[in-house]
Design a protein around this motif. Sequence first.
Motif, PDB file in Angstrom:
ATOM      1  N   GLU A   1       0.820  -1.212   0.000  1.00 30.72           N
ATOM      2  CA  GLU A   1       0.000   0.000   0.000  1.00 30.72           C
ATOM      3  C   GLU A   1       0.848   1.255   0.000  1.00 30.72           C
ATOM      4  O   GLU A   1       2.029   1.235   0.361  1.00 30.72           O
ATOM      5  CB  GLU A   1      -0.983   0.007   1.169  1.00 30.72           C
ATOM      6  N   ILE A   2       0.193   2.348  -0.390  1.00 32.27           N
ATOM      7  CA  ILE A   2       0.844   3.659  -0.399  1.00 32.27           C
ATOM      8  C   ILE A   2      -0.194   4.703  -0.014  1.00 32.27           C
ATOM      9  O   ILE A   2      -1.383   4.531  -0.290  1.00 32.27           O
ATOM     10  CB  ILE A   2       1.456   3.966  -1.789  1.00 32.27           C
ATOM     11  N   GLY A   3       0.246   5.761   0.643  1.00 29.82           N
ATOM     12  CA  GLY A   3      -0.645   6.863   1.000  1.00 29.82           C
ATOM     13  C   GLY A   3      -1.146   6.749   2.429  1.00 29.82           C
ATOM     14  O   GLY A   3      -0.982   5.721   3.090  1.00 29.82           O
ATOM     15  N   ASP A   4      -1.755   7.821   2.888  1.00 29.76           N
ATOM     16  CA  ASP A   4      -2.229   7.920   4.268  1.00 29.76           C
ATOM     17  C   ASP A   4      -3.681   7.439   4.321  1.00 29.76           C
ATOM     18  O   ASP A   4      -4.600   8.148   3.910  1.00 29.76           O
ATOM     19  CB  ASP A   4      -2.101   9.389   4.708  1.00 29.76           C
ATOM     20  N   LYS A   5      -3.869   6.245   4.838  1.00 27.25           N
ATOM     21  CA  LYS A   5      -5.204   5.640   4.830  1.00 27.25           C
ATOM     22  C   LYS A   5      -6.159   6.413   5.735  1.00 27.25           C
ATOM     23  O   LYS A   5      -7.304   6.717   5.346  1.00 27.25           O
ATOM     24  CB  LYS A   5      -5.127   4.176   5.273  1.00 27.25           C
ATOM     25  N   ALA A   6      -5.702   6.756   6.938  1.00 29.92           N
ATOM     26  CA  ALA A   6      -6.591   7.421   7.895  1.00 29.92           C
ATOM     27  C   ALA A   6      -7.043   8.783   7.350  1.00 29.92           C
ATOM     28  O   ALA A   6      -8.237   9.110   7.377  1.00 29.92           O
ATOM     29  CB  ALA A   6      -5.862   7.596   9.226  1.00 29.92           C
ATOM     30  N   ALA A   7      -6.092   9.540   6.794  1.00 31.70           N
ATOM     31  CA  ALA A   7      -6.451  10.866   6.262  1.00 31.70           C
ATOM     32  C   ALA A   7      -7.398  10.732   5.080  1.00 31.70           C
ATOM     33  O   ALA A   7      -8.318  11.540   4.901  1.00 31.70           O
ATOM     34  CB  ALA A   7      -5.179  11.604   5.854  1.00 31.70           C
TER      35      ALA A   7
ATOM     36  N   THR B   1      -5.443  16.460  -5.676  1.00 34.95           N
ATOM     37  CA  THR B   1      -6.142  15.610  -4.714  1.00 34.95           C
ATOM     38  C   THR B   1      -5.287  15.493  -3.447  1.00 34.95           C
ATOM     39  O   THR B   1      -4.165  14.980  -3.501  1.00 34.95           O
ATOM     40  CB  THR B   1      -6.345  14.192  -5.312  1.00 34.95           C
ATOM     41  N   PRO B   2      -5.800  15.935  -2.304  1.00 40.13           N
ATOM     42  CA  PRO B   2      -4.908  16.012  -1.136  1.00 40.13           C
ATOM     43  C   PRO B   2      -4.607  14.663  -0.470  1.00 40.13           C
ATOM     44  O   PRO B   2      -3.547  14.508   0.136  1.00 40.13           O
ATOM     45  CB  PRO B   2      -5.661  16.937  -0.176  1.00 40.13           C
ATOM     46  N   HIS B   3      -5.541  13.732  -0.572  1.00 38.36           N
ATOM     47  CA  HIS B   3      -5.344  12.467   0.136  1.00 38.36           C
ATOM     48  C   HIS B   3      -5.637  11.293  -0.798  1.00 38.36           C
ATOM     49  O   HIS B   3      -6.700  11.238  -1.403  1.00 38.36           O
ATOM     50  CB  HIS B   3      -6.252  12.391   1.363  1.00 38.36           C
ATOM     51  N   ILE B   4      -4.689  10.400  -0.889  1.00 38.98           N
ATOM     52  CA  ILE B   4      -4.863   9.223  -1.749  1.00 38.98           C
ATOM     53  C   ILE B   4      -4.359   8.016  -0.991  1.00 38.98           C
ATOM     54  O   ILE B   4      -3.295   8.066  -0.341  1.00 38.98           O
ATOM     55  CB  ILE B   4      -4.066   9.370  -3.066  1.00 38.98           C
ATOM     56  N   HIS B   5      -5.125   6.962  -1.045  1.00 36.81           N
ATOM     57  CA  HIS B   5      -4.633   5.700  -0.499  1.00 36.81           C
ATOM     58  C   HIS B   5      -4.897   4.597  -1.517  1.00 36.81           C
ATOM     59  O   HIS B   5      -5.976   4.531  -2.111  1.00 36.81           O
ATOM     60  CB  HIS B   5      -5.317   5.349   0.827  1.00 36.81           C
ATOM     61  N   CYS B   6      -3.894   3.766  -1.704  1.00 43.64           N
ATOM     62  CA  CYS B   6      -4.050   2.674  -2.667  1.00 43.64           C
ATOM     63  C   CYS B   6      -3.457   1.393  -2.094  1.00 43.64           C
ATOM     64  O   CYS B   6      -2.368   1.403  -1.504  1.00 43.64           O
ATOM     65  CB  CYS B   6      -3.333   3.020  -3.974  1.00 43.64           C
ATOM     66  N   GLN B   7      -4.217   0.340  -2.229  1.00 42.89           N
ATOM     67  CA  GLN B   7      -3.720  -0.971  -1.818  1.00 42.89           C
ATOM     68  C   GLN B   7      -3.716  -1.893  -3.037  1.00 42.89           C
ATOM     69  O   GLN B   7      -4.711  -1.954  -3.772  1.00 42.89           O
ATOM     70  CB  GLN B   7      -4.617  -1.555  -0.733  1.00 42.89           C
ATOM     71  N   VAL B   8      -2.600  -2.561  -3.229  1.00 41.06           N
ATOM     72  CA  VAL B   8      -2.462  -3.454  -4.383  1.00 41.06           C
ATOM     73  C   VAL B   8      -2.154  -4.862  -3.899  1.00 41.06           C
ATOM     74  O   VAL B   8      -1.251  -5.056  -3.068  1.00 41.06           O
ATOM     75  CB  VAL B   8      -1.324  -2.994  -5.320  1.00 41.06           C
ATOM     76  N   THR B   9      -2.902  -5.829  -4.411  1.00 39.43           N
ATOM     77  CA  THR B   9      -2.621  -7.227  -4.120  1.00 39.43           C
ATOM     78  C   THR B   9      -2.108  -7.882  -5.398  1.00 39.43           C
ATOM     79  O   THR B   9      -2.815  -7.906  -6.407  1.00 39.43           O
ATOM     80  CB  THR B   9      -3.894  -7.936  -3.641  1.00 39.43           C
TER      81      THR B   9
ATOM     82  N   THR C   1       3.100  15.201  -4.436  1.00 42.37           N
ATOM     83  CA  THR C   1       1.801  14.524  -4.385  1.00 42.37           C
ATOM     84  C   THR C   1       1.704  13.692  -3.113  1.00 42.37           C
ATOM     85  O   THR C   1       2.729  13.401  -2.481  1.00 42.37           O
ATOM     86  CB  THR C   1       1.634  13.571  -5.588  1.00 42.37           C
ATOM     87  N   PRO C   2       0.484  13.287  -2.754  1.00 46.89           N
ATOM     88  CA  PRO C   2       0.359  12.431  -1.572  1.00 46.89           C
ATOM     89  C   PRO C   2       0.797  10.978  -1.822  1.00 46.89           C
ATOM     90  O   PRO C   2       0.683  10.152  -0.928  1.00 46.89           O
ATOM     91  CB  PRO C   2      -1.138  12.512  -1.244  1.00 46.89           C
ATOM     92  N   VAL C   3       1.247  10.678  -3.046  1.00 48.17           N
ATOM     93  CA  VAL C   3       1.697   9.315  -3.335  1.00 48.17           C
ATOM     94  C   VAL C   3       3.170   9.300  -3.752  1.00 48.17           C
ATOM     95  O   VAL C   3       3.591   8.518  -4.610  1.00 48.17           O
ATOM     96  CB  VAL C   3       0.814   8.613  -4.381  1.00 48.17           C
ATOM     97  N   GLY C   4       3.946  10.195  -3.128  1.00 46.61           N
ATOM     98  CA  GLY C   4       5.393  10.006  -3.139  1.00 46.61           C
ATOM     99  C   GLY C   4       6.195  10.664  -4.240  1.00 46.61           C
ATOM    100  O   GLY C   4       7.409  10.522  -4.260  1.00 46.61           O
ATOM    101  N   LEU C   5       5.564  11.369  -5.186  1.00 41.72           N
ATOM    102  CA  LEU C   5       6.342  11.967  -6.270  1.00 41.72           C
ATOM    103  C   LEU C   5       6.381  13.479  -6.127  1.00 41.72           C
ATOM    104  O   LEU C   5       5.484  14.083  -5.543  1.00 41.72           O
ATOM    105  CB  LEU C   5       5.721  11.614  -7.630  1.00 41.72           C
TER     106      LEU C   5
ATOM    107  N   ALA D   1       0.660   3.029  -8.510  1.00 43.22           N
ATOM    108  CA  ALA D   1      -0.047   3.784  -7.479  1.00 43.22           C
ATOM    109  C   ALA D   1       0.549   5.166  -7.256  1.00 43.22           C
ATOM    110  O   ALA D   1      -0.150   6.083  -6.821  1.00 43.22           O
ATOM    111  CB  ALA D   1      -0.044   2.988  -6.174  1.00 43.22           C
ATOM    112  N   THR D   2       1.821   5.342  -7.585  1.00 42.85           N
ATOM    113  CA  THR D   2       2.447   6.661  -7.425  1.00 42.85           C
ATOM    114  C   THR D   2       1.904   7.666  -8.442  1.00 42.85           C
ATOM    115  O   THR D   2       2.173   8.855  -8.333  1.00 42.85           O
ATOM    116  CB  THR D   2       3.970   6.560  -7.627  1.00 42.85           C
ATOM    117  N   LEU D   3       1.178   7.175  -9.443  1.00 42.79           N
ATOM    118  CA  LEU D   3       0.660   8.063 -10.485  1.00 42.79           C
ATOM    119  C   LEU D   3      -0.796   8.431 -10.278  1.00 42.79           C
ATOM    120  O   LEU D   3      -1.409   9.092 -11.112  1.00 42.79           O
ATOM    121  CB  LEU D   3       0.821   7.386 -11.859  1.00 42.79           C
TER     122      LEU D   3
END
Lengths: 793, 167
Positions: free
Chosen positions: A169-175, A350-358, A415-419, A341-343
């Motif tokens: 996963e990436i991003g702040d899930k709670a936010a 978008t201020p908050h993004i959370h992504c989970q990849v399986t 961005t909220p996903v690391g870039l 997910a970084t894209l």
Amino acid sequence: MNATVIGKPIKRREDERFLRGQGRYVDDLRFPGETHAYFLRSPHAHARIRSIDTSAALAAPGVLAVFTGEDLKADNVGSLPCGWLITDVNGEPMKEPPHPPLAQGKVRYVGDHVAVVIAESYLQAKDAAELIEVDYEELPAVTETARALAPDAPKVHDEFADNCCYVWEIGDKAATDTAFERAKHITRLELVNNRLIPNAIEPRAAIALYSPGEDRYTLYTTSQNPHVIRLLMCAFVLGLPEHKVRVVAPDVGGGFGSKIFHYAEEAVLTWASRKVGRPIRWTAERSEAFLSDAHGRDHVTTAELALDEQGQFLGMRVRTTANLGAYLSTFSTCVPTILYATLLAGQYKTPHIHCQVTGVFTHTAPVDAYRGAGRPEATYVVERLVEQAARELGLSPSEIRRRNFIPKEAFPYSTPVGLTYDTGDYEATLNRAEELADVAGFAQRRQEAAKRGKLRGLGYATYIEACGLAPSQIAGSLGARAGLYESGEVRLHPTGKVTVFTGSHSHGQGHETTFAQVVADRLGVPIEDVEIVHGDTDRVPFGMGTYGSRSIAVGGAALMKALDKIIDKSKKIAAHMLEAAEADIEFDNGVFRVVGTDRQVTIGEVAFAAYVPHNYPLEEIEPGLNETAFYDPSNFTYPAGSYICEVEIDPETGKVEIASFTAVDDFGNVINPMIVEGQVHGGLAQGIGQALLENCVYDPDSGQLVTGSYMDYTMPRADDLPSFQIDMHGTPCTHNPLGVKGCGAAGAIGAPAAVMNAVLDALRPLGVTHLDMPATPHRVWQAIQQAKQQQAA
Amino acid sequence: MKVSMTVNGRPVEAEVDPRTTLVEFLRKHLNLTGTHVGCDTGQCGACTVHLNDRAVKSCSVLVGQAQGAAVTTIEGIAEDGGLHPVQAAFREHHGLQCGFCTPGMVMMAIDLLRNDPAPSEATIRQQLQGNLCRCTGYHNIVKAIQAAAATMAATEPAPTQMKEQLA
């Protein structure tokens, strides 16, 4: 810079040999005493190998050897490695099953390598393979991404508890969850990103030779990165000393990602060339390519966008299951994670993004990078969501984007996903695209089409790409097991001619022209005096190769560094020749001059002096003029663009026709606009192919590849596509010396969402709100019929 | 079996396995490697050559079927060291990238223009259905063929004009 070379549509220097049929592709090469290999492949998606009897095959005419996984095992041949370690959310490393080049104990997809037959002729090898008796115990298989983790799904690898390779996963899930709680509107989509087969028109091929006198191997292979193949094959698979192996990737007929990876055939042929003692050649038949080239995409995703009452994005939540296939191919694990997910911020704030990849294992061919690699999948998610949200909120697709674009004053933007995006001007490309596409005239065109009984639709996609892979330290911290720099060497000969060695590899991109433009411009020499050498580990110092639109941004930058070194040294030589202080020497357009005087020497004269150092500062510098540089970028580059697609659909047949396609891209500075436009065209064709035509299908019961030929896998043909409307609006990259961003994948990234948004725009009046790719006539017609039935009920 | 034919204007003769296709014969026996093989189902068109002045997919022709025929490959279309107008137009308009489908495309385009010296874009696209290109999106191939048509019309009398002249 010399304005006569950079930015000009110089005609390609490689074209003459290709147009005359003088290209040298792997299958064109001939070696004395060569033999032929045929790979016996698994007919089953999943089976235990009880036994293999090769005796009849060995006795067949012309057969020299037959090898199976047991022979490789006995010789300590290792596993094909995966180049990127993904760490699971539980802190454990991903599950990494062995990937023997020839199957050991089990086969795990239709096309898995079982044995190799080496014979005097290809037909003899192929005939003999039919005599190999493999006793299979067939086992149930799972091929569908969404079914891979079902409790009753057959396991691909017995040593693991299930088919999960990793959850990442990436991003702040709670936010992000909080943002959704505050939202006035939530748009939700379930999306399938269809599995694709890359289909470079040149099938993969390899020729391996062993020279006992030198104790040295040579492998000719259809590769986008010969040094990487040598490294992986030597260090992980065959345990050979790297300096005893030469890998050559000569002219290569397209790659699109599929020729990045180290494939079983390369290792098996190299290993066997010593056993057999003669050169061995292999060229994939197209049906083998369908079965065994690494496939692309194949995601199942749930995506949600939270918005406020003005249509401002508050947060994005994405859950993706990504099919990795039966084994982990070279870069497979980073594609649906790091490169995906970084894209997900796209062009938006978008201020908050959370992504989970399986990532899941299935009984299918390995899945890895295909043109765009993760970024088309991300763009598809973001741009489908955005356009759907616009519809739901009654905003125009243009307006919702403008309200959420990262403004051009905001760069650099994290961005909220690391870039951290360095530059961009998203409004400018959108304005230009709307103008070129004549969006203002669309309503009239739609009306006119309606009179003819046709449905007209307009769709947008505004994409971001992170390419120019990559800062090695960042990549390393994210799990990369290799560096991602590039090398370049510039050699001035005594006569002033220039040979350039680059670790980038051209398989259609035109490096022999673009790179020569860069070098000719910097040195001020005629482009005819510059030769570009690539694709040979014996000639080029090192190379990470060409993928992820990295050649000009990283390979070009490495050349610039080497050129700087050449000019620095040349200045010292020129100062000595002109009897002036080095600080007083200026260099412009091939001439070193004492500032403010007419005393000058040309770079050719300097080169001559460097090799004939009769009057030369030998106490200060060495003779010769040959410099090597490695360039490791400090950031990714961020090409972006606005695409607008207009379609017309025949509701009677469901056939979608692309009425027009407009692409306006920001690639930063452009060295050769003709070549860049060509790259966009090709990317668009593959993106439109994904949206309307292409789909890799495995039969869910048997695990057989249903789309195993051009009869069943629909490639875009000339009459499926329009001529494109293309323009560019560049904001130069701020952190590489050429200000370039990369253009190879753009079209394939932006096109699928633009096409699907247009198709849905056309179908919306009929009540159709969702479709998955590809929007084939059958699917479109079915969607229309279903909508009709629902409205009637 | 023994076969003989004319390839690019030169008589050739060889002893071959009857299973040999024309493209294998060209590539392996004559070392004319400009003609490529991109598929095994006759659908990609990379192997297009001219057999008695008609474009054919040489992977779908057994060499025996070409007995006594005149075969022209990509290596045989340029005259006097220059490029054929179609080759020149592909270069001028960036109608090729990796170059693998290119020989087949060029041979197909020459055939197309022989039959229709002034084709529309729609006709060109329809006529190219049998030739796959994965690099160019066909955009510049279409442009190149249109440009070649214009060049050839300006430099060579069209067949109808020739008829008029003869009449």
